[in-house]
Scaffold this motif. Sequence first.
Motif, PDB file in Angstrom:
ATOM      1  N   LEU A   1      79.968   9.022  43.431  1.00 18.18           N
ATOM      2  CA  LEU A   1      78.501   8.973  43.356  1.00 18.18           C
ATOM      3  C   LEU A   1      78.000   9.454  41.992  1.00 18.18           C
ATOM      4  O   LEU A   1      77.125   8.821  41.380  1.00 18.18           O
ATOM      5  CB  LEU A   1      77.902   9.839  44.470  1.00 18.18           C
ATOM      6  CG  LEU A   1      78.114   9.342  45.902  1.00 18.18           C
ATOM      7  CD1 LEU A   1      77.563  10.356  46.893  1.00 18.18           C
ATOM      8  CD2 LEU A   1      77.445   7.987  46.109  1.00 18.18           C
ATOM      9  N   ALA A   2      78.565  10.563  41.505  1.00 20.95           N
ATOM     10  CA  ALA A   2      78.124  11.104  40.215  1.00 20.95           C
ATOM     11  C   ALA A   2      78.457  10.144  39.079  1.00 20.95           C
ATOM     12  O   ALA A   2      77.626   9.892  38.195  1.00 20.95           O
ATOM     13  CB  ALA A   2      78.781  12.465  39.970  1.00 20.95           C
ATOM     14  N   GLY A   3      79.677   9.604  39.087  1.00 20.09           N
ATOM     15  CA  GLY A   3      80.061   8.669  38.035  1.00 20.09           C
ATOM     16  C   GLY A   3      79.231   7.399  38.054  1.00 20.09           C
ATOM     17  O   GLY A   3      78.865   6.866  36.999  1.00 20.09           O
ATOM     18  N   SER A   4      78.917   6.916  39.243  1.00 17.80           N
ATOM     19  CA  SER A   4      78.084   5.717  39.357  1.00 17.80           C
ATOM     20  C   SER A   4      76.672   5.992  38.852  1.00 17.80           C
ATOM     21  O   SER A   4      76.053   5.129  38.219  1.00 17.80           O
ATOM     22  CB  SER A   4      78.035   5.244  40.816  1.00 17.80           C
ATOM     23  OG  SER A   4      79.327   4.898  41.277  1.00 17.80           O
TER      24      SER A   4
ATOM     25  N   GLY B   1      76.546  -3.044  30.937  1.00 18.66           N
ATOM     26  CA  GLY B   1      76.284  -3.845  32.131  1.00 18.66           C
ATOM     27  C   GLY B   1      76.780  -3.154  33.379  1.00 18.66           C
ATOM     28  O   GLY B   1      77.106  -1.956  33.377  1.00 18.66           O
ATOM     29  N   TRP B   2      76.878  -3.944  34.448  1.00 18.04           N
ATOM     30  CA  TRP B   2      77.295  -3.382  35.725  1.00 18.04           C
ATOM     31  C   TRP B   2      78.763  -2.950  35.701  1.00 18.04           C
ATOM     32  O   TRP B   2      79.180  -2.115  36.502  1.00 18.04           O
ATOM     33  CB  TRP B   2      77.047  -4.390  36.842  1.00 18.04           C
ATOM     34  CG  TRP B   2      75.592  -4.564  37.125  1.00 18.04           C
ATOM     35  CD1 TRP B   2      74.810  -5.625  36.804  1.00 18.04           C
ATOM     36  CD2 TRP B   2      74.741  -3.620  37.779  1.00 18.04           C
ATOM     37  NE1 TRP B   2      73.517  -5.407  37.198  1.00 18.04           N
ATOM     38  CE2 TRP B   2      73.438  -4.198  37.813  1.00 18.04           C
ATOM     39  CE3 TRP B   2      74.942  -2.357  38.336  1.00 18.04           C
ATOM     40  CZ2 TRP B   2      72.356  -3.530  38.382  1.00 18.04           C
ATOM     41  CZ3 TRP B   2      73.855  -1.699  38.905  1.00 18.04           C
ATOM     42  CH2 TRP B   2      72.591  -2.289  38.927  1.00 18.04           C
ATOM     43  N   GLY B   3      79.535  -3.532  34.791  1.00 18.45           N
ATOM     44  CA  GLY B   3      80.915  -3.072  34.653  1.00 18.45           C
ATOM     45  C   GLY B   3      81.003  -1.609  34.273  1.00 18.45           C
ATOM     46  O   GLY B   3      81.932  -0.904  34.682  1.00 18.45           O
ATOM     47  N   ASP B   4      80.018  -1.136  33.508  1.00 16.94           N
ATOM     48  CA  ASP B   4      79.998   0.276  33.131  1.00 16.94           C
ATOM     49  C   ASP B   4      79.678   1.157  34.336  1.00 16.94           C
ATOM     50  O   ASP B   4      80.168   2.284  34.427  1.00 16.94           O
ATOM     51  CB  ASP B   4      78.966   0.505  32.029  1.00 16.94           C
ATOM     52  CG  ASP B   4      79.322  -0.250  30.760  1.00 16.94           C
ATOM     53  OD1 ASP B   4      80.245   0.194  30.056  1.00 16.94           O
ATOM     54  OD2 ASP B   4      78.690  -1.291  30.479  1.00 16.94           O
ATOM     55  N   VAL B   5      78.864   0.642  35.242  1.00 21.36           N
ATOM     56  CA  VAL B   5      78.552   1.392  36.460  1.00 21.36           C
ATOM     57  C   VAL B   5      79.811   1.533  37.319  1.00 21.36           C
ATOM     58  O   VAL B   5      80.132   2.611  37.833  1.00 21.36           O
ATOM     59  CB  VAL B   5      77.432   0.698  37.258  1.00 21.36           C
ATOM     60  CG1 VAL B   5      77.127   1.475  38.539  1.00 21.36           C
ATOM     61  CG2 VAL B   5      76.181   0.564  36.399  1.00 21.36           C
TER      62      VAL B   5
ATOM     63  N   GLY C   1      76.788   5.915  35.218  1.00 19.40           N
ATOM     64  CA  GLY C   1      76.900   4.526  34.812  1.00 19.40           C
ATOM     65  C   GLY C   1      75.576   3.787  34.885  1.00 19.40           C
ATOM     66  O   GLY C   1      75.273   2.936  34.032  1.00 19.40           O
ATOM     67  N   LEU C   2      74.772   4.112  35.887  1.00 18.35           N
ATOM     68  CA  LEU C   2      73.456   3.486  36.005  1.00 18.35           C
ATOM     69  C   LEU C   2      72.545   3.882  34.858  1.00 18.35           C
ATOM     70  O   LEU C   2      71.786   3.054  34.338  1.00 18.35           O
ATOM     71  CB  LEU C   2      72.811   3.870  37.342  1.00 18.35           C
ATOM     72  CG  LEU C   2      73.290   3.112  38.580  1.00 18.35           C
ATOM     73  CD1 LEU C   2      72.703   3.729  39.831  1.00 18.35           C
ATOM     74  CD2 LEU C   2      72.907   1.625  38.480  1.00 18.35           C
TER      75      LEU C   2
ATOM     76  N   TYR D   1      70.948   1.188  31.953  1.00 16.27           N
ATOM     77  CA  TYR D   1      69.541   0.915  31.652  1.00 16.27           C
ATOM     78  C   TYR D   1      69.046   1.587  30.372  1.00 16.27           C
ATOM     79  O   TYR D   1      67.866   1.459  30.038  1.00 16.27           O
ATOM     80  CB  TYR D   1      68.667   1.354  32.825  1.00 16.27           C
ATOM     81  CG  TYR D   1      68.843   0.462  34.041  1.00 16.27           C
ATOM     82  CD1 TYR D   1      68.319  -0.835  34.050  1.00 16.27           C
ATOM     83  CD2 TYR D   1      69.534   0.904  35.155  1.00 16.27           C
ATOM     84  CE1 TYR D   1      68.475  -1.657  35.150  1.00 16.27           C
ATOM     85  CE2 TYR D   1      69.701   0.086  36.270  1.00 16.27           C
ATOM     86  CZ  TYR D   1      69.174  -1.190  36.253  1.00 16.27           C
ATOM     87  OH  TYR D   1      69.344  -2.017  37.345  1.00 16.27           O
ATOM     88  N   THR D   2      69.932   2.308  29.691  1.00 19.46           N
ATOM     89  CA  THR D   2      69.489   2.973  28.456  1.00 19.46           C
ATOM     90  C   THR D   2      70.274   2.566  27.222  1.00 19.46           C
ATOM     91  O   THR D   2      69.805   2.783  26.104  1.00 19.46           O
ATOM     92  CB  THR D   2      69.580   4.510  28.600  1.00 19.46           C
ATOM     93  OG1 THR D   2      70.932   4.879  28.893  1.00 19.46           O
ATOM     94  CG2 THR D   2      68.645   5.005  29.696  1.00 19.46           C
ATOM     95  N   VAL D   3      71.445   2.014  27.385  1.00 16.83           N
ATOM     96  CA  VAL D   3      72.300   1.659  26.252  1.00 16.83           C
ATOM     97  C   VAL D   3      72.414   0.141  26.158  1.00 16.83           C
ATOM     98  O   VAL D   3      72.665  -0.532  27.163  1.00 16.83           O
ATOM     99  CB  VAL D   3      73.710   2.279  26.392  1.00 16.83           C
ATOM    100  CG1 VAL D   3      74.593   1.869  25.216  1.00 16.83           C
ATOM    101  CG2 VAL D   3      73.608   3.804  26.490  1.00 16.83           C
ATOM    102  N   GLN D   4      72.227  -0.365  24.973  1.00 18.28           N
ATOM    103  CA  GLN D   4      72.360  -1.800  24.762  1.00 18.28           C
ATOM    104  C   GLN D   4      73.805  -2.240  24.960  1.00 18.28           C
ATOM    105  O   GLN D   4      74.734  -1.483  24.767  1.00 18.28           O
ATOM    106  CB  GLN D   4      71.896  -2.180  23.349  1.00 18.28           C
ATOM    107  CG  GLN D   4      70.399  -1.999  23.118  1.00 18.28           C
ATOM    108  CD  GLN D   4      69.984  -2.448  21.729  1.00 18.28           C
ATOM    109  OE1 GLN D   4      70.816  -2.692  20.865  1.00 18.28           O
ATOM    110  NE2 GLN D   4      68.680  -2.546  21.517  1.00 18.28           N
TER     111      GLN D   4
END
Length: 212
Positions: free
Chosen positions: A107-110, A124-128, A113-114, A118-121
């Motif tokens: 949960l914390a890592g996700s 994407g969702w792969g980072d989440v 990732g979120l 939404y803050t880094v160019q």
Amino acid sequence: MRMPITLTKLAAAIALALCLAPAARAQDSDDSDWTRVAGGALGLYSGAVLGSLGTLIPCTQTYEGPKCVWAGGAIGGAVGLASGIYLGGVDKSAVERSAKGAAFGLLAGSAVGLVVRYTVQRSGWGDVVSGGMVGAAIGASAKGAALGFAAGSFVGLALWRIFPDFDLPNAVGVAFAGMAVGGISYWTIQGLQADDEDGNGQPLTLSFNLSF
């Protein structure tokens, strides 16, 4: 930063096995067998991911970068698997705590990732997904990973300040390596400590001395 695609596939496969494990438990009346399976799966996952993270920065400075990272992940996974199976046989509660830690870490890592999403160019969702996977691996052995990261950070910063050629990325690499060693080793230490509490072994003493 996303996890390598091959490591992502491995982590996804182990995560799927963990999700299917409760179904296997319903057909298995021996809780000891179940905890060994769960401990082994958690140890394999945590050790593989931590081993890959710990070798990621050093391995990028070699000609065999991907193979080097895979080797780190394989060694970490093997140690985690063996230690997790052993831990599951001697301390069911420790495996349950590791599972809860992995859930909180997921949960914390996700969540991290979120934020990145939404803050880094170019994120994407792969980072989440990667954030959740890394968080779960750390959470499964949180105490060992935290102590290892603290020790690695201390050593890395000291080397950075002492040696001009030792730059900050190398210091970060030492911190991650310390986190990996601490997290993976903690699986083994838990099993030995549980064995000692049952009266089957000698007391385990760990010492750490610094001198200047």
